[in-house]
Design a protein around this motif. Structure first.
Motif: not given
Length: 86
Positions: A23-38
């Motif tokens: 779960k921590e891996f998929v939660d981290n992936a979702m958090a990264q979607l909010r932060k990534q540039k571009p």
């Protein structure tokens, strides 16, 4: 990589099930979607189209999916074990 594919599909209005080992891996992936540039998401409004879970607890969620994209480590044993479950 898998979260980027999920984001592009969600951008197109396609519901996505994104699973990972923990779960921590998929939660981290979702958090990264909010932060990534571009940003891989055109709008954060697409986030609810991405349903998350783990292979062990939520694999049944893919039973209604029309298309399955596998994006796991390049290890044949891991891939074969996952496809056996699918």
């Amino acid at each position: 990589m898998g979260s980027g594919i999920a984001a592009h599909l969600a951008n197109a209005g396609i519901p996505v099930v994104m699973l990972d080992l923990k779960k921590e891996f998929v939660d981290n992936a979702m958090a990264q979607l909010r932060k990534q540039k571009p940003a891989p998401l055109f709008s954060l409004a697409a986030l609810p189209l991405i349903t998350t879970g783990t292979f062990d607890a939520d694999l049944s969620k893919i039973s209604d999916c029309d298309w399955v994209v596998e994006v796991v480590k390049e290890d044949l044993k891991i891939k074969q074990a996952l496809f056996a479950k699918v």
